[in-house]
Design an enzyme around this catalytic site. Structure first.
Site, PDB file in Angstrom:
ATOM      1  N   ASP A   1      29.152 -27.093  11.082  1.00 50.78           N
ATOM      2  CA  ASP A   1      29.955 -27.055  12.307  1.00 50.78           C
ATOM      3  C   ASP A   1      30.751 -28.346  12.440  1.00 50.78           C
ATOM      4  O   ASP A   1      30.610 -29.262  11.614  1.00 50.78           O
ATOM      5  CB  ASP A   1      29.058 -26.807  13.532  1.00 50.78           C
ATOM      6  CG  ASP A   1      27.849 -27.722  13.599  1.00 50.78           C
ATOM      7  OD1 ASP A   1      27.735 -28.647  12.766  1.00 50.78           O
ATOM      8  OD2 ASP A   1      26.996 -27.524  14.480  1.00 50.78           O
TER       9      ASP A   1
ATOM     10  N   ASN B   1      18.334 -26.193  23.447  1.00 52.41           N
ATOM     11  CA  ASN B   1      18.470 -24.868  24.057  1.00 52.41           C
ATOM     12  C   ASN B   1      18.403 -23.751  23.014  1.00 52.41           C
ATOM     13  O   ASN B   1      18.723 -22.603  23.295  1.00 52.41           O
ATOM     14  CB  ASN B   1      19.788 -24.775  24.846  1.00 52.41           C
ATOM     15  CG  ASN B   1      21.016 -24.993  23.966  1.00 52.41           C
ATOM     16  OD1 ASN B   1      20.904 -25.131  22.750  1.00 52.41           O
ATOM     17  ND2 ASN B   1      22.188 -25.015  24.573  1.00 52.41           N
TER      18      ASN B   1
ATOM     19  N   HIS C   1      20.175 -23.659  20.158  1.00 47.29           N
ATOM     20  CA  HIS C   1      21.386 -23.381  19.379  1.00 47.29           C
ATOM     21  C   HIS C   1      21.192 -23.725  17.910  1.00 47.29           C
ATOM     22  O   HIS C   1      20.409 -24.597  17.551  1.00 47.29           O
ATOM     23  CB  HIS C   1      22.632 -24.063  19.971  1.00 47.29           C
ATOM     24  CG  HIS C   1      22.735 -25.541  19.799  1.00 47.29           C
ATOM     25  ND1 HIS C   1      23.023 -26.388  20.837  1.00 47.29           N
ATOM     26  CD2 HIS C   1      22.617 -26.335  18.713  1.00 47.29           C
ATOM     27  CE1 HIS C   1      23.073 -27.629  20.381  1.00 47.29           C
ATOM     28  NE2 HIS C   1      22.827 -27.629  19.102  1.00 47.29           N
TER      29      HIS C   1
ATOM     30  N   GLU D   1      25.840 -21.497  20.862  1.00 52.70           N
ATOM     31  CA  GLU D   1      25.065 -21.694  22.082  1.00 52.70           C
ATOM     32  C   GLU D   1      24.453 -20.369  22.538  1.00 52.70           C
ATOM     33  O   GLU D   1      24.851 -19.301  22.067  1.00 52.70           O
ATOM     34  CB  GLU D   1      25.998 -22.237  23.181  1.00 52.70           C
ATOM     35  CG  GLU D   1      26.681 -23.567  22.846  1.00 52.70           C
ATOM     36  CD  GLU D   1      25.753 -24.778  22.962  1.00 52.70           C
ATOM     37  OE1 GLU D   1      24.512 -24.607  22.912  1.00 52.70           O
ATOM     38  OE2 GLU D   1      26.276 -25.897  23.087  1.00 52.70           O
TER      39      GLU D   1
END
Ligand code: GLP
Length: 240
Positions: free
Chosen positions: A67, A136, A138, A143
């Site tokens: 990413d 979280n 991801h 996300e």
């Protein structure tokens, strides 16, 4: 999905490096997706040491950054492309051209994402995807809520993700946008290795172990993968 609990960060790194060392290099160039963040730093140290000592033959590999941040104001030194060059490619003495990274200054993220997908396909697809995990859940910058079928594309960063990455932007504004390999793209890798270390990951690793695949927890998609190993240290695996 198989959870493997090791005693510390160094064992996680060694174990991941060992898996990479077993990749068959006799045929076409092996293709590996690489994560950034604090978690894989020890892995890159091991790979650099072993490559320099002649114990690994990473020269034939093709690497893809998972990413990247995206925005005109993003300084190059804060990018994941720069991180992978600094912590892995250059110290290991590998060719910069063996690393594919997303263009952080792209003004057309959709075109950039399509170009990346084509490059991965042209390289023969991913043999291995190495991942970290966000607090979280991801993976990459996918996300919660991201479709499991998603391909490489632009992503908006969640507030907690921006907070966790703010240390990379001490002298500039933290971007709101990124481009990430999609969950669908990652799931096409032959093998997946997820690394989690430190007590701050204990809760999400616990949730991951308990949760059936749901887009609310992106890493849970990996439970549908036939060959996914999660390497955790004592702290991250404390609630397993
Ligand atoms: C970022 C990256 C992820 C990485 C995550 C965890 O959000 N986009 O790919 O897995 O951070 O980073 P750390 O290892 O620093 O906890």
């Amino acid at each position: 999905m198989k959870f493997v609990k090791l005693s510390n960060n160094d064992e996680v790194a060694q174990s991941a490096a060992e898996l990479i060392s077993k990749i068959d290099t006799s045929g076409t160039s092996p293709v590996v997706a690489l994560p950034t963040g604090k978690t894989p730093l020890q892995l890159y140290k091991h790979l650099v040491q072993q490559q320099k000592a002649g114990k690994l033959a990473l020269g034939s590999f093709t690497w893809f950054a998972l990413d990247e941040f995206c925005g005109v104001g993003v300084p190059r030194e804060s990018t994941f492309g720069s991180y992978l060059e600094t912590h892995f490619i250059l110290p290991a003495g590998l060719s910069v051209s063996s690393l594919h990274a997303l263009d952080f200054r792209s003004t057309d993220p959709d075109a950039e994402a399509a170009r990346y997908e084509q490059s991965i396909a042209k390289a023969g697809g991913l043999d291995l995807a190495i991942l970290g995990i966000g607090h979280n859940g991801h993976i990459g910058f996918n996300e919660p809520g991201t479709s499991f079928a998603s391909r490489t594309g632009s992503r908006n960063l969640a507030p907690r993700t921006r907070e966790a990455n703010a240390y990379l932007f001490a002298d500039s504004d933290m971007p709101y946008d990124a481009i990430s390999m999609g969950i669908g793209t990652i799931m096409e890798a032959n093998r997946i290795l997820l690394l989690a270390t430190g007590e701050s990951k204990a809760e999400i690793i616990h949730r991951l172990s308990e949760t059936a695949p749901t887009t609310a927890l992106p890493a849970s998609a990996l439970k549908n993968h036939p060959n996914c190993i999660v390497l955790v240290d004592e702290e991250a695996g404390a609630r397993l």
